[in-house]
Design a protein around this motif. Structure first.
Motif, PDB file in Angstrom:
ATOM      1  N   ALA A   1      34.264  -0.122  15.654  1.00 22.90           N
ATOM      2  CA  ALA A   1      34.964  -1.202  16.362  1.00 22.90           C
ATOM      3  C   ALA A   1      35.900  -0.614  17.411  1.00 22.90           C
ATOM      4  N   ARG A   2      36.569   0.492  17.054  1.00 18.92           N
ATOM      5  CA  ARG A   2      37.494   1.121  17.995  1.00 18.92           C
ATOM      6  C   ARG A   2      36.741   1.587  19.239  1.00 18.92           C
ATOM      7  N   ASP A   3      35.542   2.148  19.042  1.00 12.14           N
ATOM      8  CA  ASP A   3      34.724   2.599  20.171  1.00 12.14           C
ATOM      9  C   ASP A   3      34.193   1.414  20.975  1.00 12.14           C
ATOM     10  N   ALA A   4      33.554   0.468  20.264  1.00 12.51           N
ATOM     11  CA  ALA A   4      32.866  -0.623  20.959  1.00 12.51           C
ATOM     12  C   ALA A   4      33.853  -1.507  21.709  1.00 12.51           C
ATOM     13  N   LEU A   5      35.031  -1.691  21.155  1.00 10.65           N
ATOM     14  CA  LEU A   5      35.992  -2.590  21.795  1.00 10.65           C
ATOM     15  C   LEU A   5      37.065  -1.812  22.561  1.00 10.65           C
ATOM     16  N   ARG A   6      36.947  -0.511  22.573  1.00  4.77           N
ATOM     17  CA  ARG A   6      37.848   0.367  23.324  1.00  4.77           C
ATOM     18  C   ARG A   6      39.320   0.046  23.050  1.00  4.77           C
ATOM     19  N   SER A   7      39.636  -0.042  21.754  1.00  5.17           N
ATOM     20  CA  SER A   7      41.018  -0.340  21.364  1.00  5.17           C
ATOM     21  C   SER A   7      41.688   0.926  20.834  1.00  5.17           C
ATOM     22  N   ASP A   8      43.021   0.904  20.756  1.00  6.22           N
ATOM     23  CA  ASP A   8      43.744   2.051  20.211  1.00  6.22           C
ATOM     24  C   ASP A   8      43.633   2.105  18.694  1.00  6.22           C
ATOM     25  N   TYR A   9      43.670   0.929  18.067  1.00  3.87           N
ATOM     26  CA  TYR A   9      43.571   0.854  16.614  1.00  3.87           C
ATOM     27  C   TYR A   9      42.443  -0.110  16.257  1.00  3.87           C
TER      28      TYR A   9
ATOM     29  N   THR B   1      28.045  -5.585  -9.165  1.00  8.88           N
ATOM     30  CA  THR B   1      27.317  -4.711 -10.086  1.00  8.88           C
ATOM     31  C   THR B   1      28.370  -3.988 -10.920  1.00  8.88           C
ATOM     32  N   PRO B   2      27.977  -3.319 -12.005  1.00 14.49           N
ATOM     33  CA  PRO B   2      28.973  -2.581 -12.794  1.00 14.49           C
ATOM     34  C   PRO B   2      29.728  -1.573 -11.939  1.00 14.49           C
ATOM     35  N   GLU B   3      29.037  -0.901 -11.006  1.00 12.34           N
ATOM     36  CA  GLU B   3      29.701   0.083 -10.157  1.00 12.34           C
ATOM     37  C   GLU B   3      30.543  -0.552  -9.066  1.00 12.34           C
ATOM     38  N   LYS B   4      30.012  -1.651  -8.529  1.00 10.03           N
ATOM     39  CA  LYS B   4      30.721  -2.341  -7.444  1.00 10.03           C
ATOM     40  C   LYS B   4      30.904  -3.798  -7.836  1.00 10.03           C
ATOM     41  N   PRO B   5      31.937  -4.050  -8.647  1.00 10.98           N
ATOM     42  CA  PRO B   5      32.130  -5.409  -9.172  1.00 10.98           C
ATOM     43  C   PRO B   5      32.683  -6.363  -8.105  1.00 10.98           C
ATOM     44  N   VAL B   6      32.560  -7.643  -8.356  1.00 10.06           N
ATOM     45  CA  VAL B   6      33.211  -8.645  -7.506  1.00 10.06           C
ATOM     46  C   VAL B   6      34.695  -8.309  -7.448  1.00 10.06           C
ATOM     47  N   GLY B   7      35.249  -8.284  -6.244  1.00 15.03           N
ATOM     48  CA  GLY B   7      36.661  -7.956  -6.100  1.00 15.03           C
ATOM     49  C   GLY B   7      36.909  -6.574  -5.523  1.00 15.03           C
ATOM     50  N   LEU B   8      35.861  -5.728  -5.500  1.00 11.91           N
ATOM     51  CA  LEU B   8      36.018  -4.386  -4.917  1.00 11.91           C
ATOM     52  C   LEU B   8      35.998  -4.505  -3.387  1.00 11.91           C
ATOM     53  N   VAL B   9      37.027  -3.969  -2.750  1.00 15.06           N
ATOM     54  CA  VAL B   9      37.144  -4.066  -1.295  1.00 15.06           C
ATOM     55  C   VAL B   9      37.619  -2.723  -0.731  1.00 15.06           C
ATOM     56  N   TYR B  10      36.996  -2.279   0.351  1.00 17.09           N
ATOM     57  CA  TYR B  10      37.498  -1.131   1.100  1.00 17.09           C
ATOM     58  C   TYR B  10      38.031  -1.637   2.431  1.00 17.09           C
ATOM     59  N   VAL B  11      39.242  -1.210   2.774  1.00 21.40           N
ATOM     60  CA  VAL B  11      39.755  -1.504   4.109  1.00 21.40           C
ATOM     61  C   VAL B  11      40.003  -0.163   4.796  1.00 21.40           C
ATOM     62  N   ALA B  12      39.809  -0.142   6.101  1.00 22.90           N
ATOM     63  CA  ALA B  12      39.979   1.101   6.845  1.00 22.90           C
ATOM     64  C   ALA B  12      40.746   0.831   8.124  1.00 22.90           C
ATOM     65  N   CYS B  13      41.455   1.848   8.576  1.00 24.38           N
ATOM     66  CA  CYS B  13      42.184   1.758   9.844  1.00 24.38           C
ATOM     67  C   CYS B  13      41.892   3.006  10.668  1.00 24.38           C
ATOM     68  N   ALA B  14      41.288   2.800  11.827  1.00 27.53           N
ATOM     69  CA  ALA B  14      40.966   3.929  12.699  1.00 27.53           C
ATOM     70  C   ALA B  14      41.952   3.987  13.858  1.00 27.53           C
ATOM     71  N   SER B  15      42.358   5.194  14.201  1.00 24.01           N
ATOM     72  CA  SER B  15      43.249   5.393  15.352  1.00 24.01           C
ATOM     73  C   SER B  15      42.939   6.762  15.947  1.00 24.01           C
ATOM     74  N   ALA B  16      43.666   7.119  17.014  1.00 22.89           N
ATOM     75  CA  ALA B  16      43.448   8.423  17.627  1.00 22.89           C
ATOM     76  C   ALA B  16      43.718   9.540  16.628  1.00 22.89           C
ATOM     77  N   ALA B  17      44.588   9.271  15.639  1.00 16.52           N
ATOM     78  CA  ALA B  17      44.968  10.299  14.667  1.00 16.52           C
ATOM     79  C   ALA B  17      43.959  10.445  13.539  1.00 16.52           C
ATOM     80  N   GLY B  18      42.955   9.580  13.490  1.00 13.44           N
ATOM     81  CA  GLY B  18      41.992   9.652  12.390  1.00 13.44           C
ATOM     82  C   GLY B  18      41.822   8.305  11.718  1.00 13.44           C
TER      83      GLY B  18
END
Lengths: 415, 415
Positions: free
Chosen positions: B343-351, B365-382
């Motif tokens: 998203a940072r690349d395609a929309l050319r944003s800082d964050y 599933t047992p490994e990935k149950p309802v409620g499991l969520v990953y959130v990520a934040c990309a920036s110039a720093a990583g």
């Protein structure tokens, strides 16, 4: 609706009145009662203040409802006034109820064990929860505190703890008993939804029809008008309901005859034809996608979308020509259509919805005032654009834009 | 808090009592009154029934509150009973008010023009909205219907239409006048927000401190705990408040000391550094973008986003490698990070923020149950990724994911 039992609900708790907690028990129980064909005439939330709670309970009993449901105020602190105020207005003393004490001891033994507390100390703290108005009986607890079942004249009274899971579980038990006693009538419910008219155009349609056997409700919101008919399942009432439904079908743009929401109908159409949907959102910023994906299973037909808030994103991701943006501006018929077509191409979907508008509070001009919104729907058959002007603040403009887009899709799916 | 003006709120409308509509006006106005230092003793919702509304208004005036706010029942149908019931209990007749008629004509002229209706016909239908209890005065409308301002003994009475945007806008005008008349006490409000703890960890922090001069409220929602202190602006109370604030700052992850919401703080940071933000949403389907753009002026820093509900969209628009999707699945740390970076690349944003998870009710599933969520934040720093598991139903999981992402952004913006 004649003969519906009349109910008053009283909730006590300061936290419900000072912005800390949003009530859920009142919404839950009035909804459930209404489904069962009862008529809730009042829902009263009152502060933890003995004088006010007394006054409210007297006011409620003065109305001689068939049922009085009380939520909250059954805990162990000085703010918990329900039992004593109820005793007051019933004109009886509080007395320790042996059955209530039995419930309490049973629950506290488990609690004390689980939390490694001394049972006698815990019981001493909680024992006042076994004090009931003389002559009443306890409702078995779902948590620790027992409820209270009492009568005053023809009014059945139930007081339940305010903790939502306890309130809901104990209400379910009581409702089942009331059903068993034939307290609720046998009720039919019919719901019609229409879009593109206001209450003022709908209400006159059945003003001339006999409706005395019907409980008629009109609700307005997001550009839709919802009419709900409830009546005792009997021939004379059915006939009145049929006439009202016929009048609405003839005179108003009814899109749902079975209570299904616009989202459910769209989901059914898309699933039925195996088609997919994408969105391109500007002023709504994600509201449209959020609404569509709030339905479980929406991943079967919703592929995704582009939030093209900035013009650069409209150009880069949706291929909206920069000259078009410069010539007509982002809020225009041409750009709305190009956004929808761009989303349909980029996301390779069968249908695509787009919305662009001036949500405000700033950014309005005489030509393009706050509230001006274009929604577009692109499909293999072409692209339709609808221009709307919505009154109100930023949130209202955004909220109205989303149904405008979804109804344009419905008209495209089933013209 | 001693000396607070006492308020009763009455809302009328069958739709609020039969499960059709969830009240928002009551929650809004009790919250606002409470912020201003008033004490709401009762919030009464009553059916559209003249006898019950009469009884409720009498009950309310019997309590002699300083203020009575009435919402709803000012429309044009036979269900709209507020003006006539209010006249009843005030013991005065209804009379057409010239000023109210003026407001009405002005608004209806605009409405008739916009909807291509005949002004005289519309006025004839709506004219009863100019009927006010004799001796009262109209409140300028935000929509079409004027409100009513009246008095009974020491009680100020205001009746407003029930449509939320009208109710809220007209209440704001009235509240400003009441402030001007020194109706509300001089109250200080301090609000602290924390993220990543529960009420049970926060409450004990000030259990041992003197709080008798403070009105202390704790509110929990979306993973945040908000503590609100209200007190009369005087030295002894300030000292108690300072001690509570110090205890919270020392013992809990406070992110807001001035009442600003996470969105307002993020907006401030992004504006301050002239940076831009984009989103990539999967399970939230637009909720994150909708929340960010609900703030006026968000177009200064928010460029847009991609709703990558389908895996194809994650690959096509966000450049998430298809092998990664196949190997780790859409709900994974790797894909969350790739979505944010894409998203940072395609929309050319800082964050850029991304979220992907299992919202349910199906798909767990047992490994990935309802409620499991990953959130990520990309920036110039990583790119930072946070894994969360949220309890509850589809709506709860979606609703919790959005603050998780925004708090990750805040930690990235000001570590």
């Amino acid at each position: 609706m004649p003969g519906a039992p009349r109910v008053i609900v009283v909730l006590s708790g300061n936290e419900l009145l000072d912005g800390r907690t949003r009530d859920t028990n009142g919404a839950f129980v009035t909804d459930d009662l209404s489904r069962r064909g009862a008529k809730v005439t009042e829902l009263i939330t009152v502060a933890d203040d003995a004088e006010r709670l007394d006054a409210v309970l007297r006011h409620a009993l003065d109305a001689a409802p068939d049922l009085l449901v009380i939520g909250g105020g059954l805990g162990t602190t000085h703010d918990d006034l329900t039992a004593s105020c109820l005793a007051d207005v019933l004109g009886v003393p509080l007395a320790e109820n042996a059955q209530a004490l039995g419930f309490l001891e049973e629950r506290l033994r488990v609690l004390a064990h689980r939390r490694h507390l001394d049972f006698d100390e815990v019981l001493a703290m909680a024992r006042r929860q076994a004090l009931l108005p003389a002559g009443s009986s306890p409702v078995p607890p779902a948590g620790v505190a027992p409820g209270i079942a009492a009568r005053a004249g023809g009014t059945r009274i139930f007081a339940l703890p305010g903790v939502p899971f306890e309130f809901e579980a104990m209400w379910a038990t009581i409702a089942a008993e009331l059903e068993h006693d034939d307290f609720f009538p046998d009720v039919a419910v019919r719901m019609l939804r229409m879009y593109g008219v206001g209450e003022m155009q709908v209400a006159p349609l059945f003003d001339e029809l006999p409706c005395d056997l019907l409980d008629l409700g009109i609700k307005v919101g997001g550009g839709e008008v919802t009419v709900r008919l409830r009546y005792r399942r009997e021939e004379a009432a059915e006939r009145q309901a049929d006439a009202v439904v016929a009048a609405l079908e003839a005179g108003a743009p009814v899109f749902s005859r079975d209570g299904r929401t616009i989202d459910e109908i769209i989901a059914g159409e898309l699933r039925g034809s195996g088609s997919t949907l994408a969105v391109a959102e500007s002023c709504t910023g994600g509201l449209l996608g959020a609404r569509i994906t709030s339905l479980p299973g929406s991943s079967e037909y919703f592929v995704g979308g582009v939030l093209s808030y900035a013009n650069e994103v409209k150009a880069d991701l949706l291929d909206v020509p920069r000259e078009m943006l410069a010539q007509y501006g982002a809020v225009s018929e041409a750009v709305a259509a190009a956004m929808a077509e761009g989303a349909r191409d980029a996301l390779r979907s069968d249908y695509a919805l787009a919305g662009t508008g001036v949500a405000g509070p700033d950014g309005g001009t005489p030509e393009k005032p706050v509230g001006l919104v274009y929604v577009a729907c692109a499909s293999a058959a072409g692209t339709a654009v609808h221009r709307g002007t919505f009154p109100g603040d930023r949130e209202t403009v955004r909220t109205y834009s989303s149904p405008a887009a979804r109804h344009l899709l419905l008209r495209t799916l089933s013209p």
